[in-house]
Design a protein around this motif. Structure first.
Motif, PDB file in Angstrom:
ATOM      1  N   ASP A  37      -1.914   3.447  -3.318  1.00 41.21           N
ATOM      2  CA  ASP A  37      -0.576   3.885  -3.711  1.00 41.21           C
ATOM      3  C   ASP A  37       0.351   2.739  -3.324  1.00 41.21           C
ATOM      4  O   ASP A  37       0.849   2.674  -2.204  1.00 41.21           O
ATOM      5  CB  ASP A  37      -0.253   5.177  -2.942  1.00 41.21           C
ATOM      6  N   ARG A  63       8.373   9.665   8.248  1.00 43.22           N
ATOM      7  CA  ARG A  63       9.113  10.836   7.753  1.00 43.22           C
ATOM      8  C   ARG A  63       8.532  12.101   8.371  1.00 43.22           C
ATOM      9  O   ARG A  63       7.365  12.122   8.754  1.00 43.22           O
ATOM     10  CB  ARG A  63       8.982  10.946   6.227  1.00 43.22           C
ATOM     11  N   LYS A  89       3.408  10.636  -7.548  1.00 41.64           N
ATOM     12  CA  LYS A  89       2.232   9.814  -7.257  1.00 41.64           C
ATOM     13  C   LYS A  89       1.508  10.247  -5.979  1.00 41.64           C
ATOM     14  O   LYS A  89       0.274  10.257  -5.936  1.00 41.64           O
ATOM     15  CB  LYS A  89       2.743   8.374  -7.144  1.00 41.64           C
ATOM     16  N   GLU A 133      -2.731  -7.596   0.305  1.00 39.64           N
ATOM     17  CA  GLU A 133      -1.466  -7.823  -0.405  1.00 39.64           C
ATOM     18  C   GLU A 133      -0.373  -7.245   0.457  1.00 39.64           C
ATOM     19  O   GLU A 133      -0.633  -6.373   1.291  1.00 39.64           O
ATOM     20  CB  GLU A 133      -1.487  -7.170  -1.797  1.00 39.64           C
ATOM     21  N   ARG A 150       8.414   0.873   7.889  1.00 34.18           N
ATOM     22  CA  ARG A 150       9.444   1.909   7.760  1.00 34.18           C
ATOM     23  C   ARG A 150       9.199   3.025   8.762  1.00 34.18           C
ATOM     24  O   ARG A 150       8.076   3.187   9.250  1.00 34.18           O
ATOM     25  CB  ARG A 150       9.544   2.417   6.324  1.00 34.18           C
ATOM     26  N   ARG A 159      17.049   5.126  -3.928  1.00 38.03           N
ATOM     27  CA  ARG A 159      15.766   5.234  -4.634  1.00 38.03           C
ATOM     28  C   ARG A 159      15.985   5.467  -6.129  1.00 38.03           C
ATOM     29  O   ARG A 159      15.243   4.940  -6.957  1.00 38.03           O
ATOM     30  CB  ARG A 159      14.910   6.357  -4.039  1.00 38.03           C
ATOM     31  N   GLY A 215       1.952  -3.181   3.441  1.00 36.45           N
ATOM     32  CA  GLY A 215       0.811  -4.026   3.111  1.00 36.45           C
ATOM     33  C   GLY A 215      -0.501  -3.285   3.236  1.00 36.45           C
ATOM     34  O   GLY A 215      -0.608  -2.275   3.934  1.00 36.45           O
ATOM     35  N   THR A 216      -1.511  -3.812   2.557  1.00 45.05           N
ATOM     36  CA  THR A 216      -2.842  -3.194   2.529  1.00 45.05           C
ATOM     37  C   THR A 216      -3.788  -3.914   3.476  1.00 45.05           C
ATOM     38  O   THR A 216      -4.127  -5.072   3.229  1.00 45.05           O
ATOM     39  CB  THR A 216      -3.424  -3.301   1.099  1.00 45.05           C
ATOM     40  N   SER A 263      -1.986   2.131   3.991  1.00 47.08           N
ATOM     41  CA  SER A 263      -1.176   0.921   4.155  1.00 47.08           C
ATOM     42  C   SER A 263      -0.553   0.853   5.540  1.00 47.08           C
ATOM     43  O   SER A 263      -0.352   1.879   6.198  1.00 47.08           O
ATOM     44  CB  SER A 263      -0.035   0.924   3.130  1.00 47.08           C
ATOM     45  N   SER A 322       4.415   4.077  -9.282  1.00 45.91           N
ATOM     46  CA  SER A 322       5.455   4.837  -9.984  1.00 45.91           C
ATOM     47  C   SER A 322       6.742   4.686  -9.203  1.00 45.91           C
ATOM     48  O   SER A 322       6.709   4.282  -8.044  1.00 45.91           O
ATOM     49  CB  SER A 322       5.090   6.320 -10.034  1.00 45.91           C
ATOM     50  N   ALA A 382       4.248  -6.530   0.470  1.00 47.21           N
ATOM     51  CA  ALA A 382       5.516  -6.666  -0.240  1.00 47.21           C
ATOM     52  C   ALA A 382       6.631  -6.008   0.560  1.00 47.21           C
ATOM     53  O   ALA A 382       6.373  -5.198   1.451  1.00 47.21           O
ATOM     54  CB  ALA A 382       5.408  -5.995  -1.617  1.00 47.21           C
ATOM     55  N   VAL A 442       9.681  -3.488   0.209  1.00 44.48           N
ATOM     56  CA  VAL A 442      10.192  -2.425  -0.668  1.00 44.48           C
ATOM     57  C   VAL A 442      11.250  -1.666   0.133  1.00 44.48           C
ATOM     58  O   VAL A 442      10.978  -1.268   1.272  1.00 44.48           O
ATOM     59  CB  VAL A 442       9.067  -1.433  -1.073  1.00 44.48           C
ATOM     60  N   ASP A 466       3.183  -0.602  -4.849  1.00 47.21           N
ATOM     61  CA  ASP A 466       4.170  -0.898  -5.890  1.00 47.21           C
ATOM     62  C   ASP A 466       3.664  -2.020  -6.820  1.00 47.21           C
ATOM     63  O   ASP A 466       2.548  -2.524  -6.657  1.00 47.21           O
ATOM     64  CB  ASP A 466       5.525  -1.234  -5.260  1.00 47.21           C
TER      65      ASP A 466
HETATM   66  P1  5GP Z   1       7.417   5.195   0.551  1.00 44.18           P
HETATM   67  O1  5GP Z   1       8.331   4.577   1.569  1.00 44.18           O
HETATM   68  O2  5GP Z   1       8.125   6.142  -0.367  1.00 44.18           O
HETATM   69  O3  5GP Z   1       6.196   5.806   1.186  1.00 44.18           O
HETATM   70  O4  5GP Z   1       6.875   3.999  -0.368  1.00 44.18           O
HETATM   71  C1  5GP Z   1       7.765   3.172  -1.033  1.00 44.18           C
HETATM   72  C2  5GP Z   1       7.018   2.314  -2.023  1.00 44.18           C
HETATM   73  O5  5GP Z   1       6.150   1.406  -1.346  1.00 44.18           O
HETATM   74  C3  5GP Z   1       6.135   3.114  -2.980  1.00 44.18           C
HETATM   75  O6  5GP Z   1       6.363   2.622  -4.293  1.00 44.18           O
HETATM   76  C4  5GP Z   1       4.733   2.770  -2.543  1.00 44.18           C
HETATM   77  O7  5GP Z   1       3.827   2.788  -3.634  1.00 44.18           O
HETATM   78  C5  5GP Z   1       4.917   1.362  -2.006  1.00 44.18           C
HETATM   79  N1  5GP Z   1       3.848   0.983  -1.074  1.00 44.18           N
HETATM   80  C6  5GP Z   1       3.268   1.752  -0.130  1.00 44.18           C
HETATM   81  N2  5GP Z   1       2.317   1.060   0.525  1.00 44.18           N
HETATM   82  C7  5GP Z   1       2.282  -0.173  -0.029  1.00 44.18           C
HETATM   83  C8  5GP Z   1       1.481  -1.347   0.210  1.00 44.18           C
HETATM   84  O8  5GP Z   1       0.600  -1.398   1.063  1.00 44.18           O
HETATM   85  N3  5GP Z   1       1.756  -2.424  -0.571  1.00 44.18           N
HETATM   86  C9  5GP Z   1       2.710  -2.410  -1.528  1.00 44.18           C
HETATM   87  N4  5GP Z   1       2.869  -3.525  -2.255  1.00 44.18           N
HETATM   88  N5  5GP Z   1       3.478  -1.335  -1.779  1.00 44.18           N
HETATM   89  C10 5GP Z   1       3.263  -0.232  -1.046  1.00 44.18           C
END
Ligand code: 5GP
Length: 219
Positions: free
Chosen positions: A111, A54, A28, A82, A51, A159, A92-93, A47, A22, A84, A86, A113
């Motif tokens: 969770d 927080r 989410k 995987e 970053r 965002r 990554g996972t 993951s 989302s 990416a 963001v 993207d």
């Molecule tokens: P946030 O920084 O708000 O925790 O996450 C930012 C975005 O990164 C969210 O859309 C989240 O779903 C995505 N995200 C978190 N972990 C992973 C991951 O391991 N792989 C991918 N592809 N996206 C992720």
């Protein structure tokens, strides 16, 4: 990617990969926590990310926080299922925990993207169930981002402007849930998982189960 293991009814089944995506702020994370708390047999994929942490986040629980060099080394060693970029950070996972959970017959919640979802689907389409969560309105999304009070105003603005891009991928998902209120959205996401668990092709032990039943009937 397949697995052995037993569902709650004792029939052998293969684990599934349950993906929630989302735009940030659509609820989410809350829905993921509710699922983990209330659905037995479901394990969260934690993951790795570059970053910064927080307030309130816990290393190893919300994410494994790593520096860029560590992340790059994980990519190089093919340790990520995987990954990416963001918001200028890498996510990554880790492969190991996911494969271990699936082979123990557990389902795994992601969770991630849309980029990560596409990669998982390329690797194991039959095992991936993907759900996209939409906010009911733009103002609702903004309100949630502010009430989270974890990000600076500038990050929130970024965002919001990315939310529209992220939402453009909604049609790549199997299910769409609009998060008008968290209890209803949770009930919907839970129903999706429950139904997907019952799909015939995931219950790999059905042939022997039914044979056993027939044996008892004829016996
Ligand atoms: P946030 O920084 O708000 O925790 O996450 C930012 C975005 O990164 C969210 O859309 C989240 O779903 C995505 N995200 C978190 N972990 C992973 C991951 O391991 N792989 C991918 N592809 N996206 C992720």
């Amino acid at each position: 990617m397949t697995s052995g293991g037993h569902g709650t009814d004792g029939v052998e089944r293969r684990g599934l990969m349950f993906v929630l995506s989302s735009p940030s702020g659509a609820g989410k994370t809350t829905l993921s926590r509710m699922l983990i708390d209330r659905m037995p047999g479901l394990k969260m994929s934690v993951s790795a990310t570059t970053r910064s942490m927080r307030p309130g986040e816990v290393n190893g629980k919300d994410y494994t926080f790593v520096d860029k060099a560590t992340f790059d080394a994980m990519v190089k060693a093919d340790e990520l299922l995987e990954w990416a970029t963001v918001f200028d950070n890498s996510y990554g996972t880790p492969r190991g925990p996911v494969e271990a959970a699936l082979s123990a017959g557990q389902d795994v919640l992601f969770d991630i993207d849309w980029q990560g979802t596409q990669q998982l689907k390329q690797k194991a389409r039959a095992d991936v169930v993907s759900v996209f969560i939409l906010p009911p309105s733009a103002s609702d999304l903004e309100k949630r981002l502010h009430s989270r009070a974890q990000d600076s105003d500038e990050v929130i603005r970024k965002r919001m402007s990315r939310a529209s891009d992220e939402m453009s991928h909604w049609a790549e998902y199997d299910y769409i849930v609009i998060n008008h209120n968290v209890d209803d959205a949770f009930a919907e996401v839970q129903s999706i998982l429950k139904a997907e668990r019952l799909k015939r092709e995931r219950q790999t032990g059905l042939v022997s189960f039914v044979r056993g039943l027939q044996g008892q009937l004829q016996g």
